[in-house]
Write an enzyme that holds these catalytic residues in place. Structure first.
Site, PDB file in Angstrom:
ATOM      1  N   LYS A  22      40.839  46.559  40.747  1.00 58.55           N
ATOM      2  CA  LYS A  22      40.095  45.969  39.624  1.00 58.55           C
ATOM      3  C   LYS A  22      39.135  44.897  40.135  1.00 58.55           C
ATOM      4  CE  LYS A  22      42.122  42.581  37.011  1.00 58.55           C
ATOM      5  NZ  LYS A  22      41.291  41.360  36.945  1.00 58.55           N
ATOM      6  N   ASN A  23      39.654  44.014  40.975  1.00 56.64           N
ATOM      7  CA  ASN A  23      38.840  42.865  41.389  1.00 56.64           C
ATOM      8  C   ASN A  23      37.733  43.233  42.362  1.00 56.64           C
ATOM      9  OD1 ASN A  23      40.391  41.370  39.709  1.00 56.64           O
ATOM     10  ND2 ASN A  23      41.455  40.201  41.295  1.00 56.64           N
ATOM     11  N   ARG A 121      39.998  26.627  35.037  1.00 57.33           N
ATOM     12  CA  ARG A 121      39.070  27.647  35.519  1.00 57.33           C
ATOM     13  C   ARG A 121      37.598  27.301  35.263  1.00 57.33           C
ATOM     14  NH1 ARG A 121      41.692  33.615  35.187  1.00 57.33           N
ATOM     15  NH2 ARG A 121      40.594  33.768  37.150  1.00 57.33           N
ATOM     16  N   ARG A 397      45.026  45.226  31.231  1.00 55.15           N
ATOM     17  CA  ARG A 397      43.754  44.749  31.781  1.00 55.15           C
ATOM     18  C   ARG A 397      43.690  45.011  33.279  1.00 55.15           C
ATOM     19  NH1 ARG A 397      43.628  39.173  31.488  1.00 55.15           N
ATOM     20  NH2 ARG A 397      42.052  39.551  33.064  1.00 55.15           N
TER      21      ARG A 397
HETATM   22  C1  UD1 Z   1      39.595  35.713  41.472  1.00 56.61           C
HETATM   23  C2  UD1 Z   1      40.414  36.891  40.995  1.00 56.61           C
HETATM   24  C3  UD1 Z   1      41.751  36.410  40.447  1.00 56.61           C
HETATM   25  C4  UD1 Z   1      42.469  35.580  41.498  1.00 56.61           C
HETATM   26  C5  UD1 Z   1      41.563  34.482  42.022  1.00 56.61           C
HETATM   27  C6  UD1 Z   1      42.170  33.707  43.189  1.00 56.61           C
HETATM   28  C7  UD1 Z   1      38.738  38.453  40.219  1.00 56.61           C
HETATM   29  C8  UD1 Z   1      38.149  39.172  39.073  1.00 56.61           C
HETATM   30  N1  UD1 Z   1      39.684  37.565  39.923  1.00 56.61           N
HETATM   31  O1  UD1 Z   1      39.364  34.884  40.346  1.00 56.61           O
HETATM   32  O2  UD1 Z   1      42.530  37.548  40.100  1.00 56.61           O
HETATM   33  O3  UD1 Z   1      43.606  34.988  40.919  1.00 56.61           O
HETATM   34  O4  UD1 Z   1      40.319  35.037  42.490  1.00 56.61           O
HETATM   35  O5  UD1 Z   1      42.490  34.554  44.211  1.00 56.61           O
HETATM   36  O6  UD1 Z   1      38.410  38.701  41.367  1.00 56.61           O
HETATM   37  N2  UD1 Z   1      37.319  26.946  40.773  1.00 56.61           N
HETATM   38  C9  UD1 Z   1      36.636  25.796  40.453  1.00 56.61           C
HETATM   39  N3  UD1 Z   1      35.302  25.890  40.180  1.00 56.61           N
HETATM   40  C10 UD1 Z   1      34.641  27.084  40.221  1.00 56.61           C
HETATM   41  C11 UD1 Z   1      35.348  28.258  40.549  1.00 56.61           C
HETATM   42  C12 UD1 Z   1      36.691  28.160  40.827  1.00 56.61           C
HETATM   43  O7  UD1 Z   1      37.207  24.719  40.419  1.00 56.61           O
HETATM   44  O8  UD1 Z   1      33.429  27.100  39.964  1.00 56.61           O
HETATM   45  C13 UD1 Z   1      38.775  26.878  41.025  1.00 56.61           C
HETATM   46  C14 UD1 Z   1      39.562  27.657  39.958  1.00 56.61           C
HETATM   47  O9  UD1 Z   1      39.785  26.874  38.810  1.00 56.61           O
HETATM   48  C15 UD1 Z   1      40.828  27.968  40.695  1.00 56.61           C
HETATM   49  C16 UD1 Z   1      40.342  28.195  42.133  1.00 56.61           C
HETATM   50  O10 UD1 Z   1      39.068  27.571  42.220  1.00 56.61           O
HETATM   51  O11 UD1 Z   1      41.690  26.856  40.678  1.00 56.61           O
HETATM   52  C17 UD1 Z   1      40.239  29.653  42.522  1.00 56.61           C
HETATM   53  O12 UD1 Z   1      39.315  30.285  41.706  1.00 56.61           O
HETATM   54  P1  UD1 Z   1      38.433  31.534  42.172  1.00 56.61           P
HETATM   55  O13 UD1 Z   1      38.703  31.860  43.601  1.00 56.61           O
HETATM   56  O14 UD1 Z   1      37.032  31.276  41.758  1.00 56.61           O
HETATM   57  O15 UD1 Z   1      39.036  32.668  41.286  1.00 56.61           O
HETATM   58  P2  UD1 Z   1      38.286  33.729  40.390  1.00 56.61           P
HETATM   59  O16 UD1 Z   1      37.077  34.226  41.107  1.00 56.61           O
HETATM   60  O17 UD1 Z   1      38.152  33.211  39.012  1.00 56.61           O
END
Ligand code: UD1
Length: 417
Positions: A22-23, A121, A397
């Site tokens: 999915k990801n 998030r 999902r």
């Molecule tokens: C992706 C995955 C999700 C997985 C996560 C971490 C997809 C669709 N989803 O989510 O399943 O759990 O990676 O491996 O690929 N953060 C910030 N600011 C930002 C972005 C992120 O503070 O602008 C923080 C988030 O709140 C979180 C951490 O960084 O605490 C990791 O987030 P991120 O790696 O961005 O995860 P996703 O891309 O949302």
């Protein structure tokens, strides 16, 4: 409402064909609008989040359809650069369209995304990186409005290796003038998969899988055919289920390196594991031992998405296991539900202490989020009697034919919807 009915106590035996990721699919679906050409994708799982991404593509003016695990997209007819709120709220990954739209149209309008409630998030890292590429972003109102007359390559250092921010930056950078260097990039296999797709449409990208990704602007224009990698979290979930239930399962089609940290702990717990090129054999006597401390980390560390399902597998393990969550603030939402099955789990801040119990007893549970719901199902498979999981669609999902795949291995699980 989905209702999962599980009768625990069966061993799992046989071959499981691991679903497509999915990801990995979601950012590639967003990337498919970059070139204006045609994209054919193989091994795309049939999931609610994939449907949501296809609906976004259609709303934007693309042709996008899925037949079984094949997806066809024609992005030539793209006419819009705004995504309505109702589509954005369906899943977290909708935010990845921001970078792609900015690259293709020089503009993107969307609202903050939905998805699992695992904590705050924020998307500040996405916005910061896009601004460094020259985008003007107004996020003061309900809608985020991004515009860029011309994107220009930049050296961007991510303060945390965010998966989504790395993907968004890669997508936008394909249309930037000159070279973009992303330092502190996420190293997840899904980033390398996105790089493979971008190269297939003619973009110049390298470094994915390391902490430095380099993109030379000049958008790709070719049509492409691409195969989605196997889902390492779905594979981890099946491995945890087989470990907890006992039995002998072959996970086919998956790269063992992509979930080696999960396999490492399952081995420590007492499973026999043989990894080959594209498959993993796991044999378990069903009685596991507690493991040393598990700490979730960005890849190649232990994946936060596999934490709830490994927790579920350890509920009856001998002794005390400790899990510390460092990625999301709110990722133990499954714990109160697992306790209702008789699990002994203590929570202190970002750590969960699991004391193995002799038996779990089926009851009625409510799925809290995607991986938490999967954890309840894994726990239900090892509980005495019937476990019923009420689920507003979280599990579907991310898991394709979860009940069918588990039943094929001998589990007693049925989905009513
Ligand atoms: C992706 C995955 C999700 C997985 C996560 C971490 C997809 C669709 N989803 O989510 O399943 O759990 O990676 O491996 O690929 N953060 C910030 N600011 C930002 C972005 C992120 O503070 O602008 C923080 C988030 O709140 C979180 C951490 O960084 O605490 C990791 O987030 P991120 O790696 O961005 O995860 P996703 O891309 O949302």
């Amino acid at each position: 409402m989905d209702i999962w009915r599980i009768r625990g106590g069966r061993k799992l035996d046989g071959v499981c064909f691991v679903q497509g990721s999915k990801n990995a699919s979601l950012p590639i679906l967003a990337a498919s609008l970059l070139s204006g050409g045609e994209t054919q994708l193989h091994n795309v799982p049939q999931l609610r989040d994939i449907d949501a991404a296809l609906r976004i593509l259609r709303h934007l003016g693309c042709t996008a359809e899925q037949r079984e695990n094949e997806v066809y997209i024609s992005a030539g007819g793209l006419t819009r650069s705004a995504i309505p709120r109702r589509l954005m709220l369906e899943m977290r990954s909708s935010v990845i369209f921001m970078g792609a739209l900015l690259a293709r149209c020089g503009e993107a309008r969307l609202c903050p995304p939905g998805g699992c409630q695992l904590g705050r998030r924020p998307i500040d890292l996405h916005l910061g990186a896009l601004r460094q590429l020259g985008a003007e972003i107004d996020d003061s109102g309900e809608e985020i409005v991004c515009t860029a007359k011309a994107l220009r390559g930049a050296e961007i250092r991510l303060p945390f290796p965010s998966v989504g921010a790395t993907e968004n930056t890669m997508l936008a950078a394909t249309a930037a003038e000159g070279e973009t260097v992303i330092r502190g990039a996420a190293r997840e296999p899904e980033i390398a998969a996105l790089q493979d797709y971008l190269r297939a449409i003619g973009c110049e990208v390298h470094g994915a899988g390391t902490d430095t990704v380099v993109i030379r602007g000049g958008r790709g224009t070719q049509s492409a055919e691409h195969r989605i990698i196997a889902d390492r979290i779905a594979a981890s979930t099946m491995a945890c289920a087989a470990a907890a239930c006992g039995g002998s399962v072959e996970l086919r089609g998956v790269d063992p390196a992509h979930f080696s940290t999960v396999l490492y702990f399952l081995k420590q717990a007492g499973c026999d594991i043989i990894s080959e090129n594209r498959s993993v054999w796991l044999r378990s006597a069903g009685k596991l031992h507690a493991v040393g401390e598990i700490v979730t980390r960005p890849y190649p560390g232990f994946p936060t998405d596999a934490q709830p399902v490994l927790m579920a597998a350890l509920l009856k393990a001998d002794g005390r296991s400790l899990i510390t969550e460092t990625i999301f603030e709110n990722r133990f939402r499954q714990v109160p539900e697992l306790r209702r099955l008789g699990a002994d789990i203590g929570l202190a801040g970002q750590s969960a202490e699991i004391w193995g119990v002799d038996s779990l007893h089926g009851t009625v549970l409510n799925a809290t989020d995607l991986r938490g719901g999967a954890a309840m199902i894994v726990a239900g498979l090892t509980a005495e009697g019937q476990t019923v999981v009420y689920d507003e669609g979280h599990v579907r999902r991310g898991y394709e034919q979860f009940d069918v795949r588990l039943r094929a291995l001998g589990a007693d699980i049925y989905l009513d919807n």
